[in-house]
Motif scaffolding. Sequence first.
Motif, PDB file in Angstrom:
ATOM      1  N   SER A 190       0.814  -1.216   0.000  1.00 31.36           N
ATOM      2  CA  SER A 190       0.000   0.000   0.000  1.00 31.36           C
ATOM      3  C   SER A 190       0.848   1.266   0.000  1.00 31.36           C
ATOM      4  N   PHE A 191       2.118   1.143   0.386  1.00 30.18           N
ATOM      5  CA  PHE A 191       3.022   2.297   0.398  1.00 30.18           C
ATOM      6  C   PHE A 191       3.994   2.293  -0.775  1.00 30.18           C
ATOM      7  N   LEU A 192       3.823   1.333  -1.700  1.00 29.27           N
ATOM      8  CA  LEU A 192       4.801   1.164  -2.777  1.00 29.27           C
ATOM      9  C   LEU A 192       4.229   1.458  -4.159  1.00 29.27           C
ATOM     10  N   LEU A 228       6.716  -3.016  -5.630  1.00 32.58           N
ATOM     11  CA  LEU A 228       5.311  -3.401  -5.577  1.00 32.58           C
ATOM     12  C   LEU A 228       5.115  -4.792  -6.182  1.00 32.58           C
ATOM     13  N   ALA A 229       5.789  -5.071  -7.287  1.00 29.59           N
ATOM     14  CA  ALA A 229       5.689  -6.386  -7.914  1.00 29.59           C
ATOM     15  C   ALA A 229       6.192  -7.478  -6.975  1.00 29.59           C
ATOM     16  N   ILE A 230       7.271  -7.193  -6.240  1.00 27.78           N
ATOM     17  CA  ILE A 230       7.800  -8.176  -5.286  1.00 27.78           C
ATOM     18  C   ILE A 230       6.799  -8.406  -4.156  1.00 27.78           C
ATOM     19  N   ALA A 231       6.176  -7.315  -3.678  1.00 26.76           N
ATOM     20  CA  ALA A 231       5.174  -7.447  -2.619  1.00 26.76           C
ATOM     21  C   ALA A 231       3.995  -8.298  -3.086  1.00 26.76           C
ATOM     22  N   ALA A 270     -16.206  -0.096  -3.753  1.00 27.83           N
ATOM     23  CA  ALA A 270     -16.690   0.795  -2.700  1.00 27.83           C
ATOM     24  C   ALA A 270     -15.592   1.669  -2.123  1.00 27.83           C
ATOM     25  N   LEU A 271     -14.336   1.252  -2.301  1.00 24.33           N
ATOM     26  CA  LEU A 271     -13.216   1.973  -1.678  1.00 24.33           C
ATOM     27  C   LEU A 271     -12.368   2.757  -2.679  1.00 24.33           C
ATOM     28  N   THR A 272     -12.834   2.892  -3.926  1.00 22.27           N
ATOM     29  CA  THR A 272     -12.007   3.555  -4.937  1.00 22.27           C
ATOM     30  C   THR A 272     -11.630   4.971  -4.532  1.00 22.27           C
ATOM     31  N   GLY A 273     -12.467   5.624  -3.726  1.00 20.36           N
ATOM     32  CA  GLY A 273     -12.148   6.978  -3.277  1.00 20.36           C
ATOM     33  C   GLY A 273     -10.906   7.044  -2.401  1.00 20.36           C
ATOM     34  N   LEU A 274     -10.508   5.922  -1.824  1.00 17.44           N
ATOM     35  CA  LEU A 274      -9.314   5.889  -0.975  1.00 17.44           C
ATOM     36  C   LEU A 274      -8.030   5.778  -1.785  1.00 17.44           C
ATOM     37  N   GLY A 275      -8.164   5.466  -3.086  1.00 14.43           N
ATOM     38  CA  GLY A 275      -6.976   5.278  -3.906  1.00 14.43           C
ATOM     39  C   GLY A 275      -6.393   3.888  -3.716  1.00 14.43           C
ATOM     40  N   PHE A 276      -5.392   3.581  -4.531  1.00  6.99           N
ATOM     41  CA  PHE A 276      -4.795   2.251  -4.513  1.00  6.99           C
ATOM     42  C   PHE A 276      -4.229   1.905  -3.138  1.00  6.99           C
ATOM     43  N   GLY A 277      -3.482   2.816  -2.541  1.00 10.02           N
ATOM     44  CA  GLY A 277      -2.886   2.541  -1.239  1.00 10.02           C
ATOM     45  C   GLY A 277      -3.926   2.339  -0.161  1.00 10.02           C
ATOM     46  N   GLY A 278      -4.968   3.145  -0.172  1.00 16.67           N
ATOM     47  CA  GLY A 278      -6.021   3.006   0.828  1.00 16.67           C
ATOM     48  C   GLY A 278      -6.755   1.687   0.714  1.00 16.67           C
ATOM     49  N   ILE A 279      -7.016   1.243  -0.519  1.00 18.72           N
ATOM     50  CA  ILE A 279      -7.680  -0.052  -0.716  1.00 18.72           C
ATOM     51  C   ILE A 279      -6.824  -1.168  -0.129  1.00 18.72           C
TER      52      ILE A 279
END
Length: 409
Positions: free
Chosen positions: A312-314, A321-324, A375-384
């Motif tokens: 979420s932080f990458l 991110l790919a490794i995660a 439902a969580l798209t407003g949080l962005g990728f990291g928030g999801i």
Amino acid sequence: MSHPTTSPRHAAAPSTPDPPQAWAPAAPTIALLTALGVLMVGQMYTVLALLHPMATALGTTPGQATWTATAFGFAYAVGFLLAGPLSDRYGSRAVITAGLVAATAATLAVSVAPNLPTAIALRSLQGLTAATFAPSALSYAVHHIAPQRRGTALTCITSGMLAAAVIMQIGAQAVAAGLGWRAVFWFSAALMALSLIPVRRVLRPTLRHGTAGGLLQAFAAMPRLLRRPRLVALYLSTVALMSSFVAVYTAVAIAGPPSIAGNSSAILALRAGALPALVAVPLLAPVLQRLASPLRVVLAFAPAALTVAAGSFLGGHTVPLAIALLLFVAAVAAAAPAVVETINAGAAHAHGAAVALYGCSMFIGASLGPQLTGALTGLGFGGILRVVAVALVLGVLLALPALRHQRIE
């Protein structure tokens, strides 16, 4: 991996094994059922790579288009409960054959859907017909593969079903890029129809040992299992696991990590990067199975939660991110069979019903994943991804009673 697939019929009475000379040839059987597992189970996931073009063609938004995945998953969950007893009653090959014919027609119908409501209805029908494959294939492996090859067969088949989430997304994205999203369903239907030939040549008819009472016994066992708190907790942990798995890949498709949003090649590479994990985990199965299955559940859920939280932080760094995501998929691939084995161990003589409920909970989770992301798209990728990590922590907590129970015993 050889325990979870005991059929409902055999849950009620001891099975009579086939004589050694009657065992099916292992290599072609495993290859066929694994390939079909990728194709049939993968129909759940193809639309995750098609959300944008489908939304444009159907006059809706990518978020609303996720209902095509959810509808499939819920119908698949219901179909899983029905297909297991039917396979016991009429034979695995017969159910697989009938299911392939029905799924071919349903898949072709999806390709001509003119609007979102019709697409959702047709995807439900596709999910119901595709659900005939998995329980029938697993039952066939238990009854027709020699015991010394059975563990390998079940590991390959179940790994293929899990790998379908990645493989079919990659294939769908590649086909849609050149021929449009409807062509994905044309090709899938054609492959289903063609697979009828090897199914009839490789798979053997199953003698009908079951009766109508066998069907009733299988269904009657399910309410009894749902009165066991530890099993219910494990089913809920399965919902958490699969909803998280699908939510992450839906987030990649519609929320887009900031560093690769709008870059189809980068998204394809991100999806493909998880494939090594789906090869490595089955190879490591003999080592992993030295640990008790409840312990493996907890040890797999924990790194899944940690890697998603790290991911979420990458979003701005593609390679980390790919490794995660690679480590996340490896953890999911290790957790899924461990949950099955733990459920099977706690199901007494109702193994078939227990696994049917497991399959149902898997696809309820897979169905909820796209809606969670939408439902969580407003949080962005990291928030999801951070919400997904919390869901996986909940999965760890739900699995702990099984671990404590094992220590007490």
